[in-house]
Design a protein around this motif. Structure first.
Motif, PDB file in Angstrom:
ATOM      1  N   ASP A 131       0.852  -1.182   0.000  1.00 59.55           N
ATOM      2  CA  ASP A 131       0.000   0.000   0.000  1.00 59.55           C
ATOM      3  C   ASP A 131       0.889   1.234   0.000  1.00 59.55           C
ATOM      4  O   ASP A 131       2.028   1.208   0.498  1.00 59.55           O
ATOM      5  N   GLY A 167       2.443  -2.039   4.721  1.00 53.69           N
ATOM      6  CA  GLY A 167       1.543  -3.182   4.664  1.00 53.69           C
ATOM      7  C   GLY A 167       1.989  -4.279   3.734  1.00 53.69           C
ATOM      8  O   GLY A 167       1.148  -4.998   3.178  1.00 53.69           O
ATOM      9  N   ARG A 181       2.754  -7.557   1.972  1.00 56.21           N
ATOM     10  CA  ARG A 181       2.194  -8.882   2.154  1.00 56.21           C
ATOM     11  C   ARG A 181       2.238  -9.625   0.829  1.00 56.21           C
ATOM     12  O   ARG A 181       2.462  -9.028  -0.232  1.00 56.21           O
ATOM     13  N   ILE A 212      -0.304 -12.264  -1.345  1.00 58.13           N
ATOM     14  CA  ILE A 212      -1.643 -12.850  -1.359  1.00 58.13           C
ATOM     15  C   ILE A 212      -1.659 -14.046  -2.316  1.00 58.13           C
ATOM     16  O   ILE A 212      -1.099 -13.992  -3.415  1.00 58.13           O
ATOM     17  N   THR A 233     -11.552  -8.468  -5.155  1.00 56.03           N
ATOM     18  CA  THR A 233     -11.180  -8.086  -3.799  1.00 56.03           C
ATOM     19  C   THR A 233     -11.706  -6.693  -3.484  1.00 56.03           C
ATOM     20  O   THR A 233     -11.901  -5.872  -4.389  1.00 56.03           O
ATOM     21  N   ASP A 255     -10.093  -5.212  -0.602  1.00 57.92           N
ATOM     22  CA  ASP A 255      -9.034  -4.657   0.239  1.00 57.92           C
ATOM     23  C   ASP A 255      -7.628  -5.105  -0.164  1.00 57.92           C
ATOM     24  O   ASP A 255      -6.659  -4.741   0.488  1.00 57.92           O
ATOM     25  N   ARG A 280      -6.325  -7.807   0.316  1.00 57.54           N
ATOM     26  CA  ARG A 280      -5.820  -8.710   1.351  1.00 57.54           C
ATOM     27  C   ARG A 280      -6.483 -10.079   1.238  1.00 57.54           C
ATOM     28  O   ARG A 280      -5.807 -11.103   1.266  1.00 57.54           O
ATOM     29  N   THR A 281      -7.791 -10.093   1.142  1.00 51.09           N
ATOM     30  CA  THR A 281      -8.516 -11.322   0.881  1.00 51.09           C
ATOM     31  C   THR A 281      -9.092 -11.239  -0.528  1.00 51.09           C
ATOM     32  O   THR A 281      -9.523 -10.169  -0.972  1.00 51.09           O
TER      33      THR A 281
END
Length: 439
Positions: A99, A108, A110, A112, A153, A155, A157-158
């Motif tokens: 982000d 942030g 990550r 996915i 999605t 966000d 994230r998921t």
């Protein structure tokens, strides 16, 4: 439901380019996130001295194919292929994600997981699907044939379960999606033909696209189409990346109507991609964001000189001889110069080699060489030039010799020298003596 963009969100006036780097012999290969900026969307200045601004800390610890999306709230998300280097036999189910508020910092981090298939997850692109109230993440994968998959999605994230997004009956790679009003445009590479094509849809739903363009290619091979709407709103550009680092370059087209299947090849004089850049993405940014990026990461401390009449060639040194050679080249630093105040007159300029500090372009018997500064008056004079308006194009530059003032830096049979150029010089001679100073 993700909120609509704030009404006060400023208009885009500049551009940012995200990419990774490779060179023919891989001496310039770096699989972190690189950024460049441009105010015209054509000529690019690498940031952070063309070093990465952020690097993955998980997965393969490297990235390819970074994609920048401005989200509905005005901030950015960065997606990238989780692949460090050129081992394309790896099957990786993940994407890197960051982000960012304005691309001056990245938070942030990550990874996915996009699917559970034994296949790759390459070249992500993303778009806002207003009907779903979600973002679609589209990427290249293989379920028996090379297709585009999509996950949705809210966000980053998921994500939803993956599904086939585009499978036209032949293998495809490297999709880029731009939403223009009620039309979704998908540009991609047809692996069977090696050409780039455009498809469109009125819904953006999976398997709803129809190809509407003829095949496009410049150079020997091409991939990674990037579709960009001009900030002025009066046209479009399409970029394509050459397939291998040996031919590492970008090519471009323009069109006044993205839906018309009418793309015009842009002359390489009009654009200069970031040094050593490979497959990435381009996004519009505001003047405030542009200034913040330049302040945070800095503009290059070096320049290159691009030939006017051979715009695929740049001034470089090779075996201490000055010449123009086709880009890309190795060592790639041979084309990089520090343009410093003239050694004989600070009102002029001298060209110091980046990879051989203390060595400068100078004329000797009218031929241009790269020699060590011996600090004599003769050397300082031979290595000093006055930058003037380009003899063939006043928007470019020419360089008049300090101590032989009727002679200008020019190329002849690709070798650099200084020659007399009067007002009656031929158009070719004037072009030979005209260069673009560019990062």
């Amino acid at each position: 439901m993700v909120a609509a963009p704030p009404a006060a969100l400023a208009a885009n006036t500049a551009y940012v380019f995200a990419y990774f780097t490779e060179t023919p012999n891989m001496t310039g290969a770096n699989y972190g996130l690189h950024l460049a900026v441009s105010q015209d969307g054509l000529n690019w200045s690498p940031l952070n001295q063309n070093n990465p601004v952020v690097t993955p800390t998980a997965g393969t610890l490297g990235l390819r194919d970074p994609f920048i999306l401005r989200k509905q709230d005005g901030t950015f998300v960065v997606l990238a292929t989780d692949l460090n280097g050129t081992d394309f036999g790896q099957n990786n189910q993940y994407l890197h994600v960051w982000d960012s508020t304005n691309l001056t910092s990245f938070t942030g981090y990550r990874r996915i997981r996009m699917h559970g298939l034994n296949t790759h997850t390459w070249a992500p692109t993303a778009f806002w699907d207003a009907a779903r109230g979600q973002y679609g993440i589209v990427y290249s994968a293989n379920n028996g044939v090379d297709v585009f998959m999509v996950n949705y999605t809210s966000d980053f994230r998921t994500v939803s379960t993956n599904q086939v997004y585009f499978s036209p009956g032949f293998p495809v790679l490297d999709g880029d999606i731009v939403v223009d009003g009620a039309t979704f445009y998908l540009y991609y590479k047809n692996l069977s033909t090696g050409l780039l094509y455009g498809a469109r849809s009125t819904t953006g739903a999976p398997n709803s696209y129809t190809t509407y363009t003829s095949g496009l290619r410049q150079g020997n091979s091409m991939e990674a189409p990037l579709l960009v709407r001009n900030n002025e709103g009066n046209g479009w550009r399409l970029w394509g990346d050459s397939f291998s680092p040996v031919n590492n370059d970008f090519y471009a087209w323009s069109s006044s109507n993205v839906g018309s299947n009418s793309w015009t090849v842009l002359n390489q004089r009009t654009y200069t991609p970031p040094l050593n850049a490979k497959h990435g993405s381009i996004a519009g940014i505001t003047s405030t964001e542009y200034n913040a990026l330049v302040t945070r990461w800095g503009l290059p401390s070096w320049t290159r000189l691009k030939s006017s009449n051979f715009p695929d060639r740049y001034v470089r040194h090779a075996n201490s001889i000055g010449r123009i050679d086709a880009y890309p080249m190795e060592p790639y630093q041979d084309q990089m110069w520090r343009m410093v105040p003239g050694l004989a007159d600070p009102a002029g300029v001298s060209f110091e080699s980046v990879n051989y500090p203390g060595r400068y372009l100078r004329h000797s018997n009218y031929a241009i060489r790269l020699d060590a500064n011996d600090n004599t008056a003769t050397f300082r004079a031979d290595a000093t030039f006055y930058r003037v308006a380009g003899l063939a194009d006043a928007a470019w530059s020419s360089f008049r010799s300090y101590n032989v003032p009727d002679r200008y830096l020019r190329h002849a049979n690709y070798l650099l020298r200084i020659d007399p150029l009067s007002a009656s010089a031929s158009a070719t001679d004037r072009q030979d003596a005209t260069f673009r100073v560019t990062p």
